[in-house]
Design an enzyme around this catalytic site. Sequence first.
Site, PDB file in Angstrom:
ATOM      1  N   THR A 123     -12.820  52.798  14.071  1.00  0.00           N
ATOM      2  CA  THR A 123     -11.867  51.802  14.574  1.00  0.00           C
ATOM      3  C   THR A 123     -12.550  50.586  15.184  1.00  0.00           C
ATOM      4  O   THR A 123     -12.317  49.454  14.777  1.00  0.00           O
ATOM      5  CB  THR A 123     -10.934  52.442  15.610  1.00  0.00           C
ATOM      6  OG1 THR A 123     -10.221  53.497  15.000  1.00  0.00           O
ATOM      7  CG2 THR A 123      -9.948  51.417  16.142  1.00  0.00           C
ATOM      8  N   SER A 178      -4.602  55.136  10.757  1.00  0.00           N
ATOM      9  CA  SER A 178      -4.562  54.835  12.190  1.00  0.00           C
ATOM     10  C   SER A 178      -5.828  54.143  12.653  1.00  0.00           C
ATOM     11  O   SER A 178      -5.795  53.235  13.493  1.00  0.00           O
ATOM     12  CB  SER A 178      -4.318  56.114  12.995  1.00  0.00           C
ATOM     13  OG  SER A 178      -3.013  56.610  12.756  1.00  0.00           O
ATOM     14  N   ASP A 179      -6.972  54.558  12.123  1.00  0.00           N
ATOM     15  CA  ASP A 179      -8.225  53.870  12.441  1.00  0.00           C
ATOM     16  C   ASP A 179      -8.163  52.406  12.028  1.00  0.00           C
ATOM     17  O   ASP A 179      -8.516  51.506  12.800  1.00  0.00           O
ATOM     18  CB  ASP A 179      -9.384  54.536  11.696  1.00  0.00           C
ATOM     19  CG  ASP A 179      -9.932  55.753  12.413  1.00  0.00           C
ATOM     20  OD1 ASP A 179      -9.847  55.797  13.648  1.00  0.00           O
ATOM     21  OD2 ASP A 179     -10.454  56.651  11.740  1.00  0.00           O
ATOM     22  N   LEU A 180      -7.733  52.164  10.805  1.00  0.00           N
ATOM     23  CA  LEU A 180      -7.826  50.811  10.261  1.00  0.00           C
ATOM     24  C   LEU A 180      -6.779  49.872  10.844  1.00  0.00           C
ATOM     25  O   LEU A 180      -7.074  48.705  11.118  1.00  0.00           O
ATOM     26  CB  LEU A 180      -7.726  50.868   8.736  1.00  0.00           C
ATOM     27  CG  LEU A 180      -8.827  51.695   8.055  1.00  0.00           C
ATOM     28  CD1 LEU A 180      -8.727  51.574   6.540  1.00  0.00           C
ATOM     29  CD2 LEU A 180     -10.216  51.277   8.517  1.00  0.00           C
TER      30      LEU A 180
END
Length: 386
Positions: A17, A166-168
């Site tokens: 992230t 969710s990370d990106l």
Amino acid sequence: MGALHKLRVLDFTQMMTGPMATMMLGDFGADVIKVEAPEGDPFRSSGEVTLGGDGVFFLSMNRNKRGVVLDLKTEQGREMVKALAAEADVLVENFRPGLAEKLGLGCEELQALNPRLIYCSITGFGRNGADRDRPALDQVVQAESGLMQITGTAQSGPLKTGFPFSDLVTALLATAGILNAVIARYETGVGQRVDLSMLDASIFSIAPRDVYFAATGKTPPRTGNEHWDIVPNNTYATSDGREVMVISINDKFWVILARALGLADMATDPLFATKSARLKNRQLLDERVAAAFRGRTLAEWETVLRAAGAIYGAVRTWDEVFSDPRVIGDMVHSIEHAAAGQLSVLKNPLRFSATPNEISLPPPRLGEHTDSVLADPSAAWRVRGR
């Protein structure tokens, strides 16, 4: 020259992230110094494929950065951080909540040294609350945010997405937040804290379904490649075993599709002529559309659907995506890495007419620039002054 060529960024992030957010700043021209512990970013050893001793996941997320190793458990390491932060514009960290403060490197401590510093904290579940100390990885946040609840089918049950969503999405929002703070500083002359959690970023991405839920109290069902409110909206198999994604967002595009499929009678049939009728007769419509698609190959359908102006897309393999001349020309870049050799990485997709993105540095080897940066921390930045 990138628009952020005067911006100096201290990057204490690891995994995906934070590193993606700082990589984007580097693509825009910022001077990014990535600070790692002596053991390195865990992404260096993550995954089953390595090049030149580093994991390909790390190599994908850390171009356009200089690499420094500092042991923040030592007083010398912490003093070096303070010296670098005193001259930085932005600091980005995804430490466990409270750790930076415990080390004496929190936002208040560093802004006391450098009031212009923009301090971005990225957490899993926020800096406060009962969940603040929980470890967070992408799949866990997809589950907790409700994203998995609307992904998959009734038969499959909840599924994560095929990529670390969710990370990106958190990385993209963090980049936007940092740039907002940079612009605000032009007016105020001082920095501020930018605070973002993966959970909040993922919940934010549920829009526009948020208003639907607030209005109805209903969770959208898991419908796989279908859409709960649009028919047809699905993938269909062709005669050669390929798949085509088709969407008919309104009556106009339904008529276009029906005629292209040789089903012109369905365009005016009361069973299918309106959105409400198509929703009511979803199964019957889907069966007839699927039967039509089985009559030709993917290549044949591409010609027909393109000519008709239908909304469609072939479900392409990665071999097809990365052999596409447009993708090769617009999105793929080769850069030389001292240990890994030639690396193929994806270009930043944003295009600027006056301040182009540039991939100028390969991902750093562990501690590659430690000596040059720490020889004089106050003069470590490539660009100084305003």
